[in-house]
Write a protein that holds these residues in place. Structure first.
Motif, mmCIF file in Angstrom:
data_model
loop_
_atom_site.group_PDB
_atom_site.id
_atom_site.type_symbol
_atom_site.label_atom_id
_atom_site.label_comp_id
_atom_site.label_asym_id
_atom_site.label_seq_id
_atom_site.Cartn_x
_atom_site.Cartn_y
_atom_site.Cartn_z
ATOM 1 N N PHE A 147 0.821 -1.210 0.000
ATOM 2 C CA PHE A 147 0.000 0.000 0.000
ATOM 3 C C PHE A 147 0.855 1.260 0.000
ATOM 4 N N HIS A 148 2.127 1.136 0.382
ATOM 5 C CA HIS A 148 2.947 2.291 0.746
ATOM 6 C C HIS A 148 4.165 2.452 -0.153
ATOM 7 N N ARG A 149 4.605 3.694 -0.286
ATOM 8 C CA ARG A 149 5.916 3.976 -0.875
ATOM 9 C C ARG A 149 7.013 3.714 0.155
ATOM 10 N N GLU A 150 6.733 4.085 1.404
ATOM 11 C CA GLU A 150 7.641 3.842 2.526
ATOM 12 C C GLU A 150 6.797 3.464 3.727
ATOM 13 N N PHE A 151 7.339 2.606 4.568
ATOM 14 C CA PHE A 151 6.591 2.206 5.759
ATOM 15 C C PHE A 151 7.567 1.722 6.826
ATOM 16 N N THR A 152 7.329 2.140 8.064
ATOM 17 C CA THR A 152 8.073 1.586 9.186
ATOM 18 C C THR A 152 7.158 1.471 10.392
ATOM 19 N N THR A 153 7.399 0.453 11.191
ATOM 20 C CA THR A 153 6.744 0.344 12.485
ATOM 21 C C THR A 153 7.839 0.282 13.540
ATOM 22 N N MET A 154 7.684 1.070 14.585
ATOM 23 C CA MET A 154 8.722 1.234 15.598
ATOM 24 C C MET A 154 8.174 0.906 16.981
ATOM 25 N N ARG A 155 9.044 0.343 17.799
ATOM 26 C CA ARG A 155 8.685 -0.011 19.176
ATOM 27 C C ARG A 155 9.535 0.828 20.120
ATOM 28 N N PHE A 156 8.895 1.357 21.165
ATOM 29 C CA PHE A 156 9.573 2.215 22.127
ATOM 30 C C PHE A 156 9.246 1.779 23.553
ATOM 31 N N ARG A 157 10.174 2.072 24.428
ATOM 32 C CA ARG A 157 9.938 1.944 25.872
ATOM 33 C C ARG A 157 9.515 3.309 26.397
ATOM 34 N N PRO A 158 8.320 3.422 27.008
ATOM 35 C CA PRO A 158 7.892 4.716 27.535
ATOM 36 C C PRO A 158 8.722 5.120 28.750
ATOM 37 N N LEU A 159 9.190 6.366 28.740
ATOM 38 C CA LEU A 159 10.032 6.868 29.822
ATOM 39 C C LEU A 159 9.244 7.691 30.831
ATOM 40 N N SER A 160 8.442 8.632 30.340
ATOM 41 C CA SER A 160 7.675 9.494 31.245
ATOM 42 C C SER A 160 6.525 10.121 30.487
ATOM 43 N N GLU A 161 5.492 10.452 31.219
ATOM 44 C CA GLU A 161 4.253 11.012 30.667
ATOM 45 C C GLU A 161 4.057 12.409 31.234
ATOM 46 N N HIS A 162 3.594 13.344 30.386
ATOM 47 C CA HIS A 162 3.481 14.739 30.789
ATOM 48 C C HIS A 162 2.172 15.333 30.268
ATOM 49 N N GLY A 163 1.480 16.078 31.114
ATOM 50 C CA GLY A 163 0.276 16.774 30.688
ATOM 51 C C GLY A 163 -0.967 15.919 30.768
ATOM 52 N N VAL A 164 -2.031 16.413 30.115
ATOM 53 C CA VAL A 164 -3.359 15.791 30.182
ATOM 54 C C VAL A 164 -3.934 15.710 28.776
ATOM 55 N N TRP A 165 -4.585 14.592 28.478
ATOM 56 C CA TRP A 165 -5.288 14.429 27.208
ATOM 57 C C TRP A 165 -6.635 13.768 27.468
ATOM 58 N N GLU A 166 -7.686 14.393 26.973
ATOM 59 C CA GLU A 166 -9.049 13.894 27.177
ATOM 60 C C GLU A 166 -9.343 13.666 28.660
ATOM 61 N N GLY A 167 -8.848 14.584 29.488
ATOM 62 C CA GLY A 167 -9.124 14.523 30.913
ATOM 63 C C GLY A 167 -8.309 13.509 31.683
ATOM 64 N N ARG A 168 -7.303 12.888 31.040
ATOM 65 C CA ARG A 168 -6.509 11.857 31.712
ATOM 66 C C ARG A 168 -5.021 12.164 31.624
ATOM 67 N N SER A 169 -4.294 11.675 32.615
ATOM 68 C CA SER A 169 -2.835 11.805 32.602
ATOM 69 C C SER A 169 -2.181 10.501 33.064
ATOM 70 N N ASP A 170 -2.880 9.376 32.806
ATOM 71 C CA ASP A 170 -2.387 8.095 33.301
ATOM 72 C C ASP A 170 -2.411 7.026 32.213
ATOM 73 N N TYR A 171 -2.108 7.410 30.976
ATOM 74 C CA TYR A 171 -2.112 6.438 29.885
ATOM 75 C C TYR A 171 -0.922 5.482 29.954
ATOM 76 N N VAL A 172 0.204 5.978 30.424
ATOM 77 C CA VAL A 172 1.386 5.129 30.523
ATOM 78 C C VAL A 172 1.239 4.221 31.746
ATOM 79 N N PRO A 173 1.288 2.906 31.557
ATOM 80 C CA PRO A 173 1.147 2.003 32.702
ATOM 81 C C PRO A 173 2.173 2.305 33.782
ATOM 82 N N ARG A 174 1.769 2.152 35.011
ATOM 83 C CA ARG A 174 2.574 2.569 36.152
ATOM 84 C C ARG A 174 3.952 1.933 36.173
ATOM 85 N N ALA A 175 4.062 0.698 35.696
ATOM 86 C CA ALA A 175 5.346 0.004 35.729
ATOM 87 C C ALA A 175 6.403 0.693 34.899
ATOM 88 N N ALA A 176 5.967 1.559 33.947
ATOM 89 C CA ALA A 176 6.940 2.230 33.067
ATOM 90 C C ALA A 176 7.398 3.570 33.614
#
Length: 235
Positions: free
Chosen positions: A202-231
């Protein structure tokens, strides 16, 4: 290796449109993708399909100081700082987008029981868009409704760039979805779509990347806890 980040912010239409058109530059900013938000699985013709006021940004930085400076001093950065973002450590990638081709295939080992963030980035072949939508929208719903995602969305910048972003409770859950492990026909949507992409891309270029979450900042849709606590640092 540097630092990556993913941002979500609401902006007035004029500011959002300007950000989509104009490329920001700043010291230590290695790469920036500015896109309009999309709701995964939304109908093709729908206000949810391209939400101009909801800006999504994927960025690569020389270091955390460069990101902090951008958020504090750059006009667009201050807009982003009013929203939500997660800081990310790169782990591995599949496929290639030229702007990110410098990233190694693997930078660190993934711990299967730890939380992960997945980001895909693609440049579409426009004639293949109908096929992409046919195969892709069921996968969008699969990711959006998966019990192990805490946040999942898509973003786009016309005419060719499309991206997905998802936060997972564990790498094990994410890879299980990718390889179709689970009950029922819905479990195979992602693997079937990938087989179709292999048959005719489907694509001219495509990549899928995996990351380790380091820290979460701010609020989105009334929440600030999307990153699981273990991270989170100190958890």
């Amino acid at each position: 290796m540097g630092l990556h980040s993913f941002h979500l912010s609401r902006m007035p239409v004029r500011d959002a449109a300007g950000a989509l058109i104009n490329t920001s530059a700043a010291p230590g900013l290695r790469h920036l993708e500015v896109m309009a938000g999309m709701r995964l699985g939304a109908p093709v013709v729908s206000p949810d399909r391209m939400q101009v006021r909801k800006i999504a940004v994927f960025a690569e930085w020389a270091d955390e100081d460069a990101l902090e400076s951008f958020l504090a001093r750059h006009r667009f950065g201050r807009r982003l700082d009013a929203g939500w973002h997660v800081r990310l450590a790169f782990q591995r990638r599949w496929g290639e987008v030229r702007a990110l081709a410098h990233l190694p295939a693997e930078a660190e080992r993934t711990v299967l029981d730890d939380p992960v963030v997945a980001v895909t980035l693609a440049r579409m072949r426009l004639p293949e868009l109908p096929r992409f939508l046919h195969w892709g929208r069921p996968v969008e719903r699969q990711v959006r409704d998966h019990p192990e995602t805490t946040l999942a969305l898509a973003a786009m910048r016309p005419p060719r760039t499309i991206s997905t972003f998802s936060v997972w409770t564990s790498a094990r859950a994410m890879t299980g979805m990718v390889f179709g492990r689970g009950e029922g026909g819905a479990a195979r949507r992602h693997s079937e779509a990938m087989a179709e992409r292999e048959r005719r891309d489907f694509h001219r270029e495509f990549t899928t990347m995996r990351f380790r979450p380091l820290s979460e900042h701010g609020v989105w849709e009334g929440r600030s806890d999307y990153v699981p606590r273990a991270a989170r640092p100190g958890a």
